[in-house]
Write an enzyme that holds these catalytic residues in place. Structure first.
Site, PDB file in Angstrom:
ATOM      1  N   ASP A 199       9.682 -15.975 -17.306  1.00 21.02           N
ATOM      2  CA  ASP A 199      10.462 -17.149 -16.943  1.00 21.02           C
ATOM      3  C   ASP A 199       9.546 -18.293 -16.082  1.00 21.02           C
ATOM      4  O   ASP A 199       9.559 -18.237 -14.930  1.00 21.02           O
ATOM      5  CB  ASP A 199      11.422 -16.687 -15.884  1.00 21.02           C
ATOM      6  CG  ASP A 199      12.609 -17.854 -15.530  1.00 21.02           C
ATOM      7  OD1 ASP A 199      11.991 -19.143 -15.843  1.00 21.02           O
ATOM      8  OD2 ASP A 199      13.453 -17.607 -14.904  1.00 21.02           O
ATOM      9  N   ASP A 225      13.636  -8.602 -16.849  1.00 18.83           N
ATOM     10  CA  ASP A 225      14.432  -9.799 -16.668  1.00 18.83           C
ATOM     11  C   ASP A 225      14.070 -10.805 -15.688  1.00 18.83           C
ATOM     12  O   ASP A 225      13.472 -10.284 -14.443  1.00 18.83           O
ATOM     13  CB  ASP A 225      15.933  -9.567 -16.184  1.00 18.83           C
ATOM     14  CG  ASP A 225      17.139 -10.619 -16.266  1.00 18.83           C
ATOM     15  OD1 ASP A 225      16.925 -11.455 -17.118  1.00 18.83           O
ATOM     16  OD2 ASP A 225      18.209 -10.606 -15.480  1.00 18.83           O
ATOM     17  N   ASN A 255      23.434 -12.125 -21.764  1.00 18.02           N
ATOM     18  CA  ASN A 255      22.972 -11.525 -20.584  1.00 18.02           C
ATOM     19  C   ASN A 255      24.151 -11.175 -19.376  1.00 18.02           C
ATOM     20  O   ASN A 255      24.967 -12.095 -19.073  1.00 18.02           O
ATOM     21  CB  ASN A 255      21.855 -12.150 -19.794  1.00 18.02           C
ATOM     22  CG  ASN A 255      20.540 -11.958 -20.120  1.00 18.02           C
ATOM     23  OD1 ASN A 255      20.284 -11.475 -21.315  1.00 18.02           O
ATOM     24  ND2 ASN A 255      19.352 -12.465 -19.466  1.00 18.02           N
TER      25      ASN A 255
HETATM   26  P1  13P Z   1      25.472 -13.241 -14.874  1.00 19.90           P
HETATM   27  O1  13P Z   1      25.069 -13.732 -13.472  1.00 19.90           O
HETATM   28  O2  13P Z   1      26.316 -14.453 -15.611  1.00 19.90           O
HETATM   29  O3  13P Z   1      26.084 -12.224 -15.062  1.00 19.90           O
HETATM   30  O4  13P Z   1      24.187 -13.529 -15.838  1.00 19.90           O
HETATM   31  C1  13P Z   1      22.936 -12.459 -15.555  1.00 19.90           C
HETATM   32  C2  13P Z   1      21.800 -12.746 -16.240  1.00 19.90           C
HETATM   33  O5  13P Z   1      21.592 -13.994 -16.976  1.00 19.90           O
HETATM   34  C3  13P Z   1      20.790 -11.969 -16.069  1.00 19.90           C
HETATM   35  O6  13P Z   1      19.460 -12.461 -16.439  1.00 19.90           O
HETATM   36  O1  G3H Z   2      19.274 -13.288 -13.379  1.00 17.43           O
HETATM   37  C1  G3H Z   2      19.772 -12.705 -12.221  1.00 17.43           C
HETATM   38  C2  G3H Z   2      20.410 -11.396 -12.425  1.00 17.43           C
HETATM   39  O2  G3H Z   2      21.703 -11.349 -12.172  1.00 17.43           O
HETATM   40  C3  G3H Z   2      19.448 -10.353 -11.634  1.00 17.43           C
HETATM   41  O3  G3H Z   2      20.032 -10.599 -10.152  1.00 17.43           O
HETATM   42  O4  G3H Z   2      17.809 -10.779  -9.169  1.00 17.43           O
HETATM   43  O5  G3H Z   2      19.712 -10.377  -7.666  1.00 17.43           O
HETATM   44  O6  G3H Z   2      18.913  -8.514  -9.531  1.00 17.43           O
HETATM   45  P1  G3H Z   2      19.261 -10.099  -8.941  1.00 17.43           P
HETATM   46 ZN    ZN Z   3      19.137 -14.450 -16.204  1.00 15.58          ZN
END
Ligand code: 13P
Ligand code: G3H
Ligand code: ZN
Length: 309
Positions: free
Chosen positions: A104, A82, A254
């Site tokens: 990203d 992610d 997500n």
């Molecule tokens: P939320 O903070 O809305 O759960 O979004 C998570 C997200 O986009 C992770 O990439």
């Molecule tokens: O995109 C954001 C996700 O919620 C991941 O959050 O980078 O704190 O693990 P994090």
């Molecule tokens: Zn995200």
């Protein structure tokens, strides 16, 4: 059963008017909760790992836990990076067995985003891994980066065809008004469905990704606040809006904040009801159960992916 890419999942989801939940993982309890819910609901699911989560739990542990979940539940899983912010991070996850990565490049200009995304796509595709990219910029908190609502930028539909054809990317995250974290809207929630529809027209059959898609379930926020928490003003995307997005071109939704809320609500409840509790199994199992319940709820009400495995 195995770690799989998202290609088939997205094809079926697009045709079926539903979306696949991409849930953020960082420990065993969360992985168990998500995958057991998916197994019981017969729903495909994506496990996704942020750079911060990978640093917290370590790549080796997360790989082993994902494989253990496949063995335990008997379902295929996609394992996705992610918000990868560099070629090197994406490469490391591809080399380490992830089946999908996100590069990203949304903080860069259009041409630079294309060049970086293209580089990751070439490396990934040669190794059977799929790539998600982002065009537009979401507000909210990611790792240590905080983008204010004013700095967020909606995706420009005029750019999507060129971006996808020049990069060869497999799915695209767009900005239509969602944001990361538990405090998404100051006023009334509003998403730019006109942008989503236009992107869908420009890229027929192409999977779109919605980040920042937690609904920040009010009952969980209330329970956290009732058990000593301080989350006043937390607010997410209404579930009907997410369901509507899933009926359109959105194939991946997500969810991270709702997992955090469910886990925290469960743990706070145990701690409040039994201040003498100090066995982590006692409160973590309740947190895990809350996450599982929440994921099942999402699969039914938001994603529409139940029974599609
Ligand atoms: P939320 O903070 O809305 O759960 O979004 C998570 C997200 O986009 C992770 O990439
Ligand atoms: O995109 C954001 C996700 O919620 C991941 O959050 O980078 O704190 O693990 P994090
Ligand atoms: Zn995200």
């Amino acid at each position: 059963m195995a770690l799989v890419t998202t290609t088939e999942m997205f094809k079926k989801a697009y045709a079926g008017g539903y979306a696949i939940g991409a849930f953020n993982i960082n420990n065993m309890e969360i992985i168990q909760a998500i995958t057991e819910a998916a197994e019981e609901e017969k729903s495909p699911v994506i496990l996704q790992v942020s750079a911060g989560a990978r640093k917290y739990a370590k790549h080796t542990y997360l790989m082993a836990l994902a494989k253990a979940a496949i063995e335990d539940t008997g379902i295929d899983l996609a394992l996705h990076l992610d918000h990868g912010d560099s070629f090197e991070l994406c490469k490391s996850c591809i080399d380490g067995g992830f089946t999908s990565v996100m590069i990203d490049g949304s903080k860069y200009g259009f041409e630079e985003n294309i060049a970086l995304t293209r580089k990751v796509v070439e490396y990934a595709h040669d190794r059977g891994v799929v790539v998600e990219a982002e065009l537009g910029k979401l507000a909210g908190v990611e790792d240590d980066v905080n983008v204010s609502e004013d700095d967020a930028m909606y995706t420009n539909p005029d750019e999507v065809e060129e971006f996808v054809s020049k990069t060869g990317v497999d799915s695209l995250a767009i900005a239509i008004g969602t944001s990361h974290g538990a405090y998404k809207f100051k006023g009334e929630p509003r998403l730019r469905f006109d942008i989503l529809e236009e992107v869908g027209r420009r890229l027929p059959g192409f999977p779109i990704v919605l980040h920042g898609a937690s609904s920040v379930i009010p009952e969980l926020v209330d329970e956290i606040n009732a058990c000593g928490g301080a989350m006043d003003g937390a607010r997410g995307v209404p579930e009907e809006m997410l369901r509507q997005a899933a009926r359109l071109a959105v194939c991946k939704i997500n969810i991270d904040s709702d997992i955090r809320l469910a886990m925290t609500a469960g743990i706070r409840r145990v701690m409040t009801q039994d201040p003498s509790a100090f066995d982590p199994r006692k409160y973590l199992s309740v947190g895990r159960e809350e996450v599982k319940k929440m994921v099942k709820h999402k699969i039914h009400t938001v994603l529409g992916s139940a029974g599609t495995l």
